[in-house]
Design a protein around this motif. Structure first.
Motif, short mmCIF file in Angstrom:
data_model
loop_
_atom_site.label_atom_id
_atom_site.label_comp_id
_atom_site.label_asym_id
_atom_site.label_seq_id
_atom_site.Cartn_x
_atom_site.Cartn_y
_atom_site.Cartn_z
N LEU A 397 20.85 67.62 -19.76
CA LEU A 397 21.69 67.68 -18.57
C LEU A 397 23.11 67.23 -18.89
O LEU A 397 24.07 67.71 -18.29
CB LEU A 397 21.10 66.81 -17.46
N GLN A 399 26.09 67.41 -21.25
CA GLN A 399 26.59 68.28 -22.32
C GLN A 399 28.11 68.30 -22.28
O GLN A 399 28.72 67.96 -21.27
CB GLN A 399 26.07 69.71 -22.14
N ARG A 406 28.44 68.34 -18.03
CA ARG A 406 27.07 68.59 -17.61
C ARG A 406 26.64 70.02 -17.96
O ARG A 406 27.48 70.87 -18.25
CB ARG A 406 26.91 68.40 -16.09
N ARG A 407 25.37 70.25 -17.86
CA ARG A 407 24.79 71.56 -18.16
C ARG A 407 25.36 72.61 -17.20
O ARG A 407 25.72 72.28 -16.06
CB ARG A 407 23.27 71.47 -18.03
#
Lengths: 429, 243
Positions: A397, A399, A406-407
């Protein structure tokens, strides 16, 4: 900062009123964070067997006190429980009960989330004689409190197995009675169960490891703590090679808590806290996409301000895909994949594990997942940091590559939360 | 003569003002929540007002004491502690570099003789979380813990890295100074007794905390007893909130 059960209970012991009761004849004890004078002669233990039968129906339930007489403490302070939420306090998944010298009755310890003040969590001990307090109350079982959230019917999803935590360490022997030794590595201090969860203790000077020659061969021993056991009687020494992660222990078979299959009704969703946010989660720094780092970054969640140590609940049925891990400034997070495929990260929780919540466990709508924490800096009120993902992407989640860090399937949870809030509380921000 | 005295007085005032400004909290110094938010009367009466005193690199011993830290003794007894802290500060700095490669990070710990252990928690829905812990920490430190989230095709993100320093009268101050030196830190965003926090580059924060009894409860990774109160934890994390 987290005030844990152990600490609260030690404070609780300072507030016991074993003597003459107030006019209402309620045998109660109480405490708030400020603490009062100690009283001798009471012991708190966690045991299901000691729980008076009349309290069984309150296990794992949150009870809203609609009306109750004001109770007066020996120190003449009063406690008005009207509008508060009560939940049986637990430790290691077992209800906490208290017995006091000279008093025949057993007291059950309840967590109290006060409705009248923000940031006021305390505890109370009630005996079977105090059930009057529940005469005008409402047990907030999930089926009773949640309103149906009509979401689009999700596409069927192929379920994949979720492993139990691979980072948890266990004593890897199938024997039911294993010795834990004293520092001399000869005397047995206590026994632990097969595959008992243990935590290796580290010292600052390397003294947490030592060797002993057994049958002519050196065997390394390490110091461990057994979380299940009482503090002060839970540390000892075991052979190092017998402590393994659960995933590398060949004889370990995980027991994953499961919940009953939900009734075949429409998918139900609910707001992730037991009461409304104290402030809008859609404005200011609490909002999704709020600026961070001078505009270099965006906020990936809605921050739901509530009360420290209050329950955070699952918005929907699902599976815990990642148990508690370090999240931010002394708080923790866990991840749940809900049954329509959406994934939620419940962040800024305390380290207290809710009953039945562990990696791989099935959870149901409104089940307590954890407890609301507060970050070290005190920048903000205690909150649930709630992130939502559509589930269309894969991978971690967190990244890089976008301003949310976030993803890519991160979604704005605001409108969902609004719907769930309206359904649960009748109003919404 | 009078003119010279006047110039002297003015100069002293200007120098004094500059000196005071140097020691004053930065403009963006944090304000305690209690100072910002209204509170009910009952709540107010229970609150303890906290003083935030930024720690700066130029801080003198007396200022450190004001911020709740004890002046570090620079004697021989502390030379090992200082060297260890510097080494650990350099290691955690490696963990916070953008695009840091996990294998390389683990090998740094191996080279230091800390016997790292990599625990991988993976599921089909939220990917891979690698937790790096060490079995043989440097003397005076323990419970190294790094959380690395994988990121397909990239090096991933170290979301959290922390370790602990043994409690001592100088441990907090030594920890603060070691981190300030390594990360070239200036004014913290929060500094109060037993807690200091800075914003780093790359959306990360660095905090140092003297652990309290509450902090030791129910930690899912580290084992504690009440004797551990006062231990110092140093952590770097992905930023969530400002201030």
């Amino acid at each position: 900062m987290k005030i844990t059960k152990a600490l609260l209970l030690s404070l609780l012991l300072t507030a016991i009123q074993p003597a003459a009761q107030a006019a209402e004849s309620m045998n109660y004890v109480w405490n708030d964070m400020t603490g009062v004078q100690p009283v001798q002669g009471c012991n708190v233990s966690n045991s299901k067997q000691s729980l008076p039968d009349v309290f069984n129906k309150y296990i794992d339930q949150v009870v809203e006190i609609i009306d109750a007489p004001t109770m007066t403490h020996a120190s003449n302070e009063t406690a008005d429980l009207r509008g508060s939420y009560l939940q049986i306090a637990t430790k290691d998944g077992l209800p906490q009960v208290m017995n006091c010298a000279g008093l025949a009755q057993t007291f059950v310890v309840f967590d109290v989330y006060s409705a009248s003040e923000s940031n006021n969590f305390w505890q109370i001990g009630l005996s079977a004689a105090d059930l009057e307090i529940f005469h005008h109350s409402q047990v907030l079982a999930p089926e009773q409190i949640e309103e149906v959230y009509h979401s689009a019917t999700p596409a069927p999803i192929q379920e994949k197995a979720v492993a139990t935590s691979t980072t948890e360490q266990v004593y890897c022997l199938p024997s039911s009675q294993n010795n834990v030794y004293a520092a001399n590595l000869s005397s047995v201090l206590f026994k632990i169960n097969a595959h008992e969860v243990v935590q290796p203790v580290q010292s600052f000077d390397g003294s947490h490891q030592k060797n002993k020659t057994i049958n002519g061969k050196p065997v390394a021993f390490i110091k461990i703590l057994v979380p299940r056991l009482k503090a002060g009687q839970n540390i000892g020494w075991v052979a190092k090679h017998l402590v393994k992660t659960s995933s590398t222990c060949a004889t370990y078979k995980p027991t994953i808590p499961t919940t009953p299959t939900p009734a075949p009704t429409a998918p139900k969703w609910t707001f992730p806290t037991i009461k409304r946010a104290t402030t809008s989660y859609k404005s200011g720094m609490r909002a999704f996409k709020a600026s961070r780092g001078g505009g270099k970054r965006w906020h990936a969640a809605c921050d739901i301000y509530r009360v420290k140590d209050e329950s955070a609940v699952s918005v929907h049925n699902g599976t815990v895909v990642r148990g508690l891990y370090f999240f931010y400034e002394g708080t923790y997070a866990l991840e749940v994949r809900h049954s329509d495929g959406k994934i939620a990260r419940y962040g800024e929780l305390t380290s207290k594990v809710a009953t039945g919540v562990k990696q791989g466990a099935a959870v149901k709508t409104n089940q307590v997942l954890g407890y609301i924490g507060k970050v070290n800096s005190g920048c903000c009120q205690p909150m649930l940091h709630f992130e939502l993902y559509s589930g269309k992407a894969t991978g971690s989640l967190t990244q890089s590559g976008n301003k949310f860090s976030r993803r890519s399937d991160l979604i704005d949870p605001s409108s969902y939360l609004t719907d769930w809030e309206k359904a649960k509380f009748g109003v919404a921000y | 003569m009078k003119k010279n005295i006047l110039i002297g007085i003015c100069s002293a005032l200007v120098i004094g003002a500059i000196w005071m400004k140097r020691d004053a909290p930065a403009k963006n110094a944090p304000v305690a929540m209690e100072d910002r938010a209204p509170a009910s009367n009952k709540t107010k009466s229970k609150m303890k007002r906290r003083k935030y005193t930024p720690i700066t690199r130029s801080m003198k011993p007396t200022q450190l004491q004001m911020a709740g830290q004890t002046t570090p003794a620079r004697g021989l007894a502390n030379s090992t502690e200082k060297a260890t802290l510097e080494k650990m500060a350099n290691i955690v700095q490696e963990f916070t570099r953008p695009n840091a490669n996990l294998d390389n990070l683990v090998s740094i710990l191996e080279r230091n003789g800390q016997q790292p252990q990599r625990l991988v928690d993976k599921n089909p829905y939220t990917g891979e979380l690698a937790i790096i812990r060490t079995n043989s920490p440097l003397p005076g430190t323990r419970y190294f813990h790094a959380q690395h989230f994988s990121d397909a095709g990239k090096n991933g993100i170290v979301q959290h890295v922390s370790f602990e320093v043994q409690s001592s009268p100088t441990a907090m101050a030594e920890s603060v100074l070691a981190m300030q030196d390594t990360f070239k830190l200036t004014n913290p965003v929060v500094a109060r007794e037993g807690y200091v926090k800075w914003n780093l580059d790359n959306h990360k924060i660095l905090w140092i905390k003297k652990l309290t009894s509450e902090d030791l409860q129910l930690n899912p990774f580290n084992a504690y007893t009440q004797e551990d109160v006062g231990t110092i934890r140093i952590a770097i994390e992905e930023e969530i909130h400002e201030g």
